[in-house]
Design an enzyme around this catalytic site. Structure first.
Site, PDB file in Angstrom:
ATOM      1  N   SER A  43       0.394  -1.414  -0.282  1.00 15.35           N
ATOM      2  CA  SER A  43      -0.209   0.064   0.185  1.00 15.35           C
ATOM      3  C   SER A  43       0.627   1.247   0.255  1.00 15.35           C
ATOM      4  O   SER A  43       0.182   2.606  -0.665  1.00 15.35           O
ATOM      5  CB  SER A  43      -1.283   0.396   1.153  1.00 15.35           C
ATOM      6  OG  SER A  43      -0.259  -0.215   2.189  1.00 15.35           O
ATOM      7  N   GLU A  63       1.879   3.463  -3.133  1.00 15.64           N
ATOM      8  CA  GLU A  63      -0.042   4.504  -3.869  1.00 15.64           C
ATOM      9  C   GLU A  63       0.251   5.803  -2.753  1.00 15.64           C
ATOM     10  O   GLU A  63       0.622   6.364  -1.683  1.00 15.64           O
ATOM     11  CB  GLU A  63      -0.657   4.510  -2.789  1.00 15.64           C
ATOM     12  CG  GLU A  63      -2.326   4.911  -3.031  1.00 15.64           C
ATOM     13  CD  GLU A  63      -2.302   5.205  -4.623  1.00 15.64           C
ATOM     14  OE1 GLU A  63      -2.502   6.816  -5.287  1.00 15.64           O
ATOM     15  OE2 GLU A  63      -2.232   4.263  -5.461  1.00 15.64           O
ATOM     16  N   GLU A  76       3.288   0.726  10.394  1.00 16.20           N
ATOM     17  CA  GLU A  76       3.229  -1.007  10.296  1.00 16.20           C
ATOM     18  C   GLU A  76       3.747  -2.134  11.168  1.00 16.20           C
ATOM     19  O   GLU A  76       3.264  -3.157  11.402  1.00 16.20           O
ATOM     20  CB  GLU A  76       4.996  -1.651   9.609  1.00 16.20           C
ATOM     21  CG  GLU A  76       5.303  -0.493   7.985  1.00 16.20           C
ATOM     22  CD  GLU A  76       4.109  -1.121   6.862  1.00 16.20           C
ATOM     23  OE1 GLU A  76       3.961  -2.045   6.974  1.00 16.20           O
ATOM     24  OE2 GLU A  76       4.334  -0.495   5.738  1.00 16.20           O
TER      25      GLU A  76
END
Length: 172
Positions: A15, A18, A81
């Site tokens: 992700s 992006e 994360e």
């Protein structure tokens, strides 16, 4: 006087490729270049909309190198994360120039995780999960300002559980 490299270079493969997700987290989009990480596999995770990687000796993972990440930005990305990943030094090859570059990336801690399967696809994620992921990422940032701040894992579990209850299935 020794010169120090300006910032960190971070290979991203899920992700964080992006720009909209990166902007939500860092309030900017760092310079980025396409790269390939050899010897790893990018897995889907049952019940989750983000991937992980683990060394497999033969695979290749495409992604982006975010260049010039500050120490504070790296701290934010580490928090995002969360505890599921370790940040590790790896070598990638830049797609445009074939230059080898020493970078860091996030590697899944649990190599025996029974939820690992298949191959995660960035284009599929953009079509099906990007919008909700950006919303959940904004929620994570809001929640971390609270006295009883939630981890990214807890925020996403709550957010995507609501999706399940509203009839939007997660990847399984």
């Amino acid at each position: 006087m020794l010169s120090r490299k300006a910032g960190h270079d971070l290979f991203v493969y899920g992700s964080l490729q992006e720009p909209e997700v990166v902007y939500v987290l860092l309030n900017r989009v760092p310079d980025r270049v396409s790269a390939v990480l050899s010897g790893f596999h990018r897995f889907k995770l049952k019940g989750r909309v983000y991937p992980t990687i683990l060394p497999d000796g033969t695979g290749e993972v495409t992604g982006k190198v975010l260049k010039g990440i500050t120490d504070n930005e790296l701290k934010m990305l580490d928090e995002f994360e969360d505890v599921e990943y370790d940040r590790k030094a790896v070598e990638v090859v830049l797609t445009d120039t074939s230059e080898k570059l020493q970078v860091e990336t996030y590697v899944w801690k649990n190599k025996d995780d029974p939820d690992l399967y298949g191959e995660w696809d960035f284009e599929e994620w953009k079509r099906h999960d990007k919008e909700d992921f950006v919303t959940a990422t904004k929620k994570f940032l809001e929640d971390r300002r609270l006295p009883e701040a939630k981890t990214r894992i807890d925020t996403f579990k709550t957010f995507f559980k609501q999706d399940l209850e509203n009839g939007k299935p997660l990847d399984s």
